[in-house]
Enzyme design. Structure first.
Site, PDB file in Angstrom:
ATOM      1  N   GLU A   1       0.817  -1.054   0.113  1.00 47.02           N
ATOM      2  CA  GLU A   1       0.014   0.080  -0.014  1.00 47.02           C
ATOM      3  C   GLU A   1       0.968   1.378   0.019  1.00 47.02           C
ATOM      4  OE1 GLU A   1      -3.956  -1.778   2.237  1.00 47.02           O
ATOM      5  OE2 GLU A   1      -2.417  -0.978   3.420  1.00 47.02           O
TER       6      GLU A   1
ATOM      7  N   CYS B   1       1.713  -0.862  16.172  1.00 41.16           N
ATOM      8  CA  CYS B   1       1.577  -0.650  14.537  1.00 41.16           C
ATOM      9  C   CYS B   1       0.671  -1.845  13.919  1.00 41.16           C
ATOM     10  CB  CYS B   1       2.855  -0.594  14.151  1.00 41.16           C
ATOM     11  SG  CYS B   1       2.748  -0.553  12.433  1.00 41.16           S
TER      12      CYS B   1
ATOM     13  N   CYS C   1      -0.997   6.775   9.374  1.00 39.19           N
ATOM     14  CA  CYS C   1       0.545   6.035  10.136  1.00 39.19           C
ATOM     15  C   CYS C   1       0.004   4.931  11.029  1.00 39.19           C
ATOM     16  CB  CYS C   1       1.083   6.961  11.158  1.00 39.19           C
ATOM     17  SG  CYS C   1       1.626   8.293  10.426  1.00 39.19           S
TER      18      CYS C   1
HETATM   19  N1  SAH Z   1       9.469   1.332   9.983  1.00 40.86           N
HETATM   20  C1  SAH Z   1       9.555   3.009   9.856  1.00 40.86           C
HETATM   21  C2  SAH Z   1       8.264   3.533   8.925  1.00 40.86           C
HETATM   22  C3  SAH Z   1       7.124   3.047   9.077  1.00 40.86           C
HETATM   23  S1  SAH Z   1       6.218   3.493  10.107  1.00 40.86           S
HETATM   24  C4  SAH Z   1       9.512   3.438  11.284  1.00 40.86           C
HETATM   25  O1  SAH Z   1       9.095   2.766  12.077  1.00 40.86           O
HETATM   26  O2  SAH Z   1       9.691   4.735  11.214  1.00 40.86           O
HETATM   27  C5  SAH Z   1       5.932   5.322  10.320  1.00 40.86           C
HETATM   28  C6  SAH Z   1       5.483   5.936  11.384  1.00 40.86           C
HETATM   29  O3  SAH Z   1       4.320   5.594  11.942  1.00 40.86           O
HETATM   30  C7  SAH Z   1       6.744   5.397  12.653  1.00 40.86           C
HETATM   31  O4  SAH Z   1       6.819   6.626  13.406  1.00 40.86           O
HETATM   32  C8  SAH Z   1       5.599   4.504  13.473  1.00 40.86           C
HETATM   33  O5  SAH Z   1       6.174   4.346  14.818  1.00 40.86           O
HETATM   34  C9  SAH Z   1       4.415   5.244  13.242  1.00 40.86           C
HETATM   35  N2  SAH Z   1       3.059   4.356  13.545  1.00 40.86           N
HETATM   36  C10 SAH Z   1       3.013   3.297  13.795  1.00 40.86           C
HETATM   37  N3  SAH Z   1       1.698   2.863  14.083  1.00 40.86           N
HETATM   38  C11 SAH Z   1       0.907   3.853  14.319  1.00 40.86           C
HETATM   39  C12 SAH Z   1      -0.228   4.296  14.620  1.00 40.86           C
HETATM   40  N4  SAH Z   1      -1.022   3.309  14.642  1.00 40.86           N
HETATM   41  N5  SAH Z   1      -0.831   5.567  14.852  1.00 40.86           N
HETATM   42  C13 SAH Z   1       0.327   6.306  14.565  1.00 40.86           C
HETATM   43  N6  SAH Z   1       1.556   6.412  14.283  1.00 40.86           N
HETATM   44  C14 SAH Z   1       2.203   4.855  13.941  1.00 40.86           C
END
Ligand code: SAH
Length: 346
Positions: A91, A118, A336
């Site tokens: 996605e 996540c 996110c």
């Molecule tokens: N693996 C990388 C990039 C993907 S996640 C990383 O960890 O940075 C992108 C961002 O979204 C990261 O900061 C992650 O921690 C955040 N994130 C993950 N799940 C989330 C959620 N449910 N709500 C808000 N941010 C989230």
């Protein structure tokens, strides 16, 4: 198995051409069809002879990416789903704002970081994307942006599914074409890579002169809490991360961005803000506070508006640059941490 032609360098392509009795300048024509005006089939490389197309076909394959779903959020965000040649699914998201159109792109099918909050973590790890697949994702999103908003992409955030620094070589190759004249020619400054904190690869980015911006998903600043919510912290501890960030800053002089997702009663109290202010002194930086997008079954909630404001004020009081990132696209699970291939089987 045949090699994906987008995995080989221009020099390797020239050698291949010479060994097949062709002129090396053909490499430039082929590169054009791979990156500038990407084709799905060697027969679309219309300025090459039939025998050359045939020879290419017998030695290489072309990475494929098919757009299969688009969902429009009420706030203008568009979530897209792409099918890959082995039927895997990824996605990407388009996020328009007043002055920008940002693409959020994936680098892996699934992820092995296992962050507790996540949605992507729940998929487990399927495979890395190739450089061609990462690049084509951007190329398609750029086309969709042109159709939807009448303007191409202004920014790219490598923050979709997967951990980009766990797929370092494909990601940096894709970046080379996204920024180079052979490809989209975007500015390095408009591309941001977000990592859960793969410390050795942060250092390698600096050593390799990768000029894009770096954002670290911090979310907690003491080892006990961070390891609870982000298992990668067991290996790449706060101390190890701090060293890698100082090394990165020392070599690149880039400011570090931090992402800090506010989880109700977990990391959103004053003590945490205090720890964060202390930690971020290590280099010049900017802090992005992120509204949590709840994922069902994971047991985390977003912070209240009051705690969020208090947290932000505390940091501002320490003269830190802080931005609150409001959730976008949540009604179509495009925000996110919500990318989890829900529509895969539709
Ligand atoms: N693996 C990388 C990039 C993907 S996640 C990383 O960890 O940075 C992108 C961002 O979204 C990261 O900061 C992650 O921690 C955040 N994130 C993950 N799940 C989330 C959620 N449910 N709500 C808000 N941010 C989230």
């Amino acid at each position: 198995m045949k090699n994906d032609i987008r995995n080989i360098s221009s020099d390797a392509l020239k050698s291949w051409l010479i060994s097949h009795g062709e002129k090396p300048f053909r490499a430039k024509q082929i590169m054009h069809w791979l990156w500038k005006q990407p084709v799905q089939d060697f027969d679309e490389m219309t300025n090459l002879s039939k025998p050359l197309r045939h020879a290419l076909k017998s030695d290489f394959v072309l990475s494929q990416l098919h757009l299969v779903t688009t969902q429009n959020s009420s706030d203008g965000t568009v979530k897209t789903g792409f099918r890959l040649s082995d039927n895997e699914f990824i996605e990407g998201v388009l996020i328009p704002s007043k002055e920008r159109v940002t693409a959020c792109i994936s680098t892996q099918v699934g992820c092995r970081m296992g962050c507790k909050f996540c949605a992507t973590a729940g998929l487990g790890f399927h495979r890395n994307l190739s450089a061609g697949e990462i690049y084509l994702q951007v190329w398609h999103l750029n086309q969709i942006a042109e159709e939807h908003y009448k303007t191409g992409l202004s920014n790219i955030v490598i923050m979709g599914m997967g951990e980009p620094l766990d797929n370092y070589s494909a990601v940096t190759t894709a970046v080379q074409f996204l920024t180079g004249d052979e490809g989209l020619g975007m500015s390095h400054r408009r591309i941001t890579l977000s990592t859960a904190g793969v410390a050795d690869k942060i250092k390698q980015m600096a050593d390799d002169g990768i000029k894009i911006k770096l954002s670290l998903s911090l979310h907690a600043v003491n080892d006990k809490l961070r390891s609870q919510i982000m298992p990668i912290n067991n290996k790449h501890t706060i101390q190890v991360l701090a060293e890698s960030l100082q090394y990165y800053h020392g070599k690149t002089n880039h400011r570090i961005s931090y992402e800090y997702v506010l989880l109700k009663n977990i990391n959103d109290q004053e003590i945490h803000a205090r720890e964060l202010a202390e930690f971020t002194k290590i280099t010049p930086c900017k802090i992005n506070l992120i509204e949590y997008n709840p994922v069902s079954g994971l047991g985390f909630e977003k912070s209240t508006e009051e705690s969020t404001q208090r947290f932000m004020k505390f940091l501002e009081g320490r003269n830190l640059i802080v931005k609150l990132r409001r959730s976008r696209g949540a009604d179509v699970d495009a925000a996110c941490g919500q990318l989890a291939n829900k529509f895969r089987n539709k």
